[in-house]
Design an enzyme around this catalytic site. Structure first.
Site, PDB file in Angstrom:
ATOM      1  N   LYS A  18      -6.148  -0.782  -1.927  1.00  0.00           N
ATOM      2  CA  LYS A  18      -5.194  -0.344  -1.025  1.00  0.00           C
ATOM      3  C   LYS A  18      -6.132   0.210   0.169  1.00  0.00           C
ATOM      4  CE  LYS A  18      -1.673   1.019  -4.442  1.00  0.00           C
ATOM      5  NZ  LYS A  18      -1.372   2.134  -5.208  1.00  0.00           N
TER       6      LYS A  18
ATOM      7  N   GLY B  32       6.476   6.846 -18.344  1.00  0.00           N
ATOM      8  CA  GLY B  32       6.519   5.814 -17.503  1.00  0.00           C
ATOM      9  C   GLY B  32       5.668   5.726 -16.291  1.00  0.00           C
TER      10      GLY B  32
ATOM     11  N   GLU C 282       0.808   3.018 -16.744  1.00  0.00           N
ATOM     12  CA  GLU C 282       0.910   1.551 -17.492  1.00  0.00           C
ATOM     13  C   GLU C 282       0.450   1.787 -18.906  1.00  0.00           C
ATOM     14  OE1 GLU C 282       2.132  -1.077 -16.065  1.00  0.00           O
ATOM     15  OE2 GLU C 282       2.220  -0.416 -13.948  1.00  0.00           O
TER      16      GLU C 282
ATOM     17  N   GLY D 185       3.428   2.091  -1.507  1.00  0.00           N
ATOM     18  CA  GLY D 185       5.119   2.056  -1.980  1.00  0.00           C
ATOM     19  C   GLY D 185       5.856   2.340  -0.549  1.00  0.00           C
TER      20      GLY D 185
ATOM     21  N   VAL E 196       0.649  -1.224  -0.015  1.00  0.00           N
ATOM     22  CA  VAL E 196      -0.093  -0.130  -0.116  1.00  0.00           C
ATOM     23  C   VAL E 196       0.891   1.281   0.024  1.00  0.00           C
ATOM     24  CG1 VAL E 196      -1.670   1.363   1.189  1.00  0.00           C
ATOM     25  CG2 VAL E 196      -1.987  -1.091   1.244  1.00  0.00           C
TER      26      VAL E 196
ATOM     27  N   ASP F 104      -6.996   0.094  -8.554  1.00  0.00           N
ATOM     28  CA  ASP F 104      -5.646   0.010  -7.841  1.00  0.00           C
ATOM     29  C   ASP F 104      -5.877   0.659  -6.321  1.00  0.00           C
ATOM     30  OD1 ASP F 104      -2.735  -0.189  -7.909  1.00  0.00           O
ATOM     31  OD2 ASP F 104      -2.969   1.930  -7.138  1.00  0.00           O
TER      32      ASP F 104
ATOM     33  N   GLY G 266       7.200   2.931  -7.572  1.00  0.00           N
ATOM     34  CA  GLY G 266       8.771   2.933  -7.848  1.00  0.00           C
ATOM     35  C   GLY G 266       9.624   1.962  -7.187  1.00  0.00           C
TER      36      GLY G 266
END
Ligand code: HSE
Length: 434
Positions: A208, A190, A193, A137, A135, A204, A306
């Site tokens: 989370k 980038g 997606e 990152g 969750v 997404d 990332g």
């Protein structure tokens, strides 16, 4: 981390993509944790993982395509799952737990979808699942809720939990661009997606908030019960109007424990006050605001995805496990999932919100009266009402803010508005979170 005079802990890593490579680089010189095997899709790819201080080296680590061999290896104590997605991650993690391996994973789909069965299995097998990286990152929200803030009774979690959509909304506002241009730019850079559906549709973020709700409120959440709406219909006009009214438009993931014991959990675009700390979460950053009875309101902001931020959380989990394993095989009680009940979810129609509406109407006497009458008959009280001029096709653009009202009532009012001859289009309905 200083961990001396301890026995080396051998781990198995599943996956050597972006996240997996970051983990490998960070562990190359770890004093205590050694990667015994790395599970990869194919052995032909030349891999040069280097280390975290930039020393490049060909990797002499043992790679294999036999992932089952890794999760059943008797010398491996911890499996780090960096495959992503549901399959084969679910089967491999299940097998690993049955073989008494502790798990560290960055996989939100896996935890949000199969968390209950995996946590039950982990408890039965006396092992622990750590999933901080799943969750937001690099934001340390999971262990913070479980451990540091565990004296609190939580009432609310509210966050910006998807970097792609936050980047798009930030760019739309700062550069006056439309949604598609920003999405294309995010893909080129980038950040998005090639298939951005999961991010843009809010799915997404739904994974989370489901995970965080279940931790904060000690009840399991079924992912398909989380109301989810994405940013596909958001226009530059919505974003600019929010600013004009003192709000900021964000994709918000929200979870509240209501007085009736139900959980109001959802993801949708929302106007939030510009003074809300989440309004200043910009670009690809994520932010999570929690409200606890003792700590009050607390906001964590940082990189939600990332290689490096995700690695930060994964290695943090590994270090935690390694420290623990040095004195006990028993899972730490604060990191074991003890709740088994499913939450009662408040249906979206019963939630209470303020609303922003954008209408296209005929420009003639009586239209405003008609809107007022329809709203009045559904108990919707208007807080602010503006006619924003005449369009090229001679229709009028009207924006409105309502006072708090049940979702069901505003939806019924909209159904009736759509039938009225003078209302050409209900262009958008956005919830306003006070
Ligand atoms: N795709 C996500 C984001 C990161 O844009 O924030 C992984 O959950």
């Amino acid at each position: 981390m200083v961990l001396t005079k301890q026995k080396t802990i051998q781990i198995g890593l599943l996956g050597a993509g972006v996240v997996g490579s970051g983990i490998i680089k960070s562990l190359l010189n770890h004093p205590l944790i050694k990667i015994k095997k790395i599970g990869v899709k194919g052995l032909n790819k030349k891999r040069d993982w280097g280390d975290s201080v930039g020393n490049s080296r060909d990797c002499s680590l043992q790679t294999t395509t036999n992932l089952t061999e890794i999760v059943t290896d008797p010398e491996i104590q911890i499996i780090v799952e960096a495959l992503g997605g549901l399959n084969p991650a679910r089967d491999l993690v299940t097998l690993a737990i049955k073989n008494k391996k502790h798990i560290v994973t960055a996989n939100k789909d896996l935890i949000a979808t199969y968390g209950p069965e995996l946590f039950d299995l982990a408890r039965e097998n006396n092992v622990q699942i750590q999933f901080e990286a799943s969750v937001c990152g690099g934001i340390p929200i999971i262990n913070t809720l479980k451990q540091t803030l565990n004296a609190n009774k939580f009432s609310k979690i509210m966050g910006i939990m998807n970097g792609t959509t936050n980047y798009i909304l930030t760019e739309m506002l700062s550069k006056n661009l439309n949604f598609n241009d920003c999405l294309n730019e995010a893909q080129k850079l980038g950040y998005a997606e090639p298939d951005p559906t999961s991010d843009v549709s809010g799915k997404d973020a739904a994974y989370k908030i489901a995970i965080l709700s279940s931790i904060a409120f000690h009840e399991r959440i079924k992912i398909n019960e989380v109301y989810t709406e994405g940013i596909e219909k958001i226009t530059l006009l919505d974003i600019l109007t929010a600013e004009e009214l003192g709000y900021r438009l964000k994709l918000i993931a929200l979870s509240k424990k209501e007085d009736d014991g139900k959980i109001d959990v959802r993801v949708h675009p929302a106007f939030i006050k510009q003074t809300n700390p989440l309004a200043s979460v910009l670009g690809v950053n994520n932010g999570v605001l929690v409200e606890g009875d003792l700590v009050g309101e607390l906001t964590l902001i940082g990189r939600g995805a990332g290689q490096s931020p995700t690695t930060s959380s994964v290695i943090g989990d590994l270090n935690l496990l390694a420290a623990q394993l040095s004195y006990s095989r028993e899972p730490h009680p604060q990191f074991v999932c003890h709740h088994t009940e499913y939450a009662k979810i408040k249906p979206m129609k019963d939630t209470v919100n303020c609303y922003f509406l954008r209408l296209k109407t005929e420009d003639k006497p009586g239209v405003v009266g008609q809107i007022g009458t329809i709203f009045g008959s559904h108990d919707v009280s208007i807080n602010a009402f503006t006619q924003r001029g005449i369009n090229h096709d001679d229709t009028a653009s009207i924006t409105m803010l309502t006072h708090k009202v049940k979702e069901e009532k505003i939806q019924n009012a909209i159904t009736e508005l759509k039938k009225a001859n003078s209302i050409k289009q209900v262009e958008n309905l956005i919830r306003v979170l006070e």
